[in-house]
Scaffold this motif. Structure first.
Motif, PDB file in Angstrom:
ATOM      1  N   GLU A  92       0.867  -1.134  -0.059  1.00  0.00           N
ATOM      2  CA  GLU A  92       0.133  -0.035   0.124  1.00  0.00           C
ATOM      3  C   GLU A  92       0.822   1.156   0.029  1.00  0.00           C
ATOM      4  O   GLU A  92       0.368   2.048   0.459  1.00  0.00           O
ATOM      5  N   SER A  93       2.099   1.189  -0.575  1.00  0.00           N
ATOM      6  CA  SER A  93       2.987   2.298  -0.544  1.00  0.00           C
ATOM      7  C   SER A  93       2.549   3.445  -1.335  1.00  0.00           C
ATOM      8  O   SER A  93       3.167   4.444  -0.990  1.00  0.00           O
ATOM      9  N   TYR A  94       1.650   3.296  -2.314  1.00  0.00           N
ATOM     10  CA  TYR A  94       0.737   4.426  -3.041  1.00  0.00           C
ATOM     11  C   TYR A  94       0.260   5.403  -2.038  1.00  0.00           C
ATOM     12  O   TYR A  94      -0.041   6.575  -2.457  1.00  0.00           O
ATOM     13  N   LEU A  95       0.000   5.020  -0.850  1.00  0.00           N
ATOM     14  CA  LEU A  95      -0.557   6.050   0.145  1.00  0.00           C
ATOM     15  C   LEU A  95       0.499   6.596   1.163  1.00  0.00           C
ATOM     16  O   LEU A  95       0.180   7.174   2.251  1.00  0.00           O
ATOM     17  N   GLN A  96       1.736   6.466   0.933  1.00  0.00           N
ATOM     18  CA  GLN A  96       2.708   6.771   1.756  1.00  0.00           C
ATOM     19  C   GLN A  96       3.046   8.202   1.877  1.00  0.00           C
ATOM     20  O   GLN A  96       3.654   8.841   2.683  1.00  0.00           O
TER      21      GLN A  96
END
Length: 259
Positions: A242-246
């Protein structure tokens, strides 16, 4: 606790940053780049003061002033700053969004915001950066005259930012931000060598104690020094999947009320 974030990190461009991380998550260091201009640049930032876990990375923000401290002749790119916003993943990589604030025409760049994703991997060899970095951070907090000094507000969003330059040579900016019911200490850089024909860039980093978010601000003041346009970046702890939300960003426009 020894933080994994301490040490040397290299990205795919061959640039290396050496980070020294305090127990409270304050970061200082140096960045050696051979992309565009070559030189050694100062880094200030903040991270969540814990190592990444299986289900959560270690969020961080960094501020960089692209004016070399290693003796290279300044060029038109030396007026720029960056904010890095992202996290140290539990796979051992630092993944950040680089928001590069350009204020001059240089090489293929024109003034604007350039966004890039960077991935850093840890290197076994490191070097000590504490002496020079702490020298500039621990110097007397005397106010140096500069157009960015003062109080900047957005009344609709209940934002108040107070900043002052404390080093002409290194462009160090100190201050605090009232935001989301919290007073947040900030430290970073501004282009102290901008002239009347150049928009003045700024990058600041801090840590929100209530929500445990590293926070950074990056942008520029207009030529009459009455409006400060910023991107507010928050670093979030996520899984690798879910690194696209980091990294999250908002646009702010602040007006100076007094010096």
């Amino acid at each position: 606790m020894s933080l994994i974030l301490n040490g040397s990190w290299e990205n795919s461009y061959g640039s290396v940053m050496v980070l020294d991380v305090a127990e409270n998550g304050f970061i200082f260091g140096e960045y050696v780049s051979h992309t565009g201009s070559s030189g050694t640049y100062l880094v200030i930032g903040h991270c969540q003061p814990n190592n990444p876990e299986n289900d959560a990375g270690q969020p961080l923000v960094l501020s960089i002033y692209w004016r070399s401290v290693s003796g290279e002749e300044p060029d038109d790119g030396s007026h720029w700053v960056s904010t890095y916003c992202g996290q140290l993943d539990n796979n051992g990589q630092i993944t950040v969004i680089n928001s590069l604030i350009t204020t001059t025409h240089y090489q293929a760049f024109s003034p604007g915001d350039y966004i890039d994703k960077l991935i850093f991997t840890k290197q076994p060899i490191t070097r000590d950066v504490a002496t020079r970095s702490m020298e500039l951070i621990e110097q007397k907090k005397e106010v140096v005259a500069n157009p960015i000094n003062g109080v900047w507000v957005n009344t609709e969003q209940a934002i108040e930012l107070t900043v002052f330059v404390q080093s002409q040579k290194y462009g160090v900016v100190n201050g605090w931000l009232f935001y989301e019911g919290e007073q947040i200490s900030l430290l970073g850089f501004t282009d102290t060598f901008a002239d009347k024909n150049i928009l003045q860039s700024v990058s600041l980093s801090g840590y929100m104690l209530k929500t445990h978010h590293p926070i950074s601000l990056a942008g520029r003041i207009n030529q009459d020094a009455s409006v400060l346009v910023l991107s507010r970046w928050l670093a979030n702890s996520t899984t690798v999947a879910e690194s696209y939300l980091q990294a999250s960003s908002l646009n702010w426009e602040l007006t100076k009320i007094h010096c």
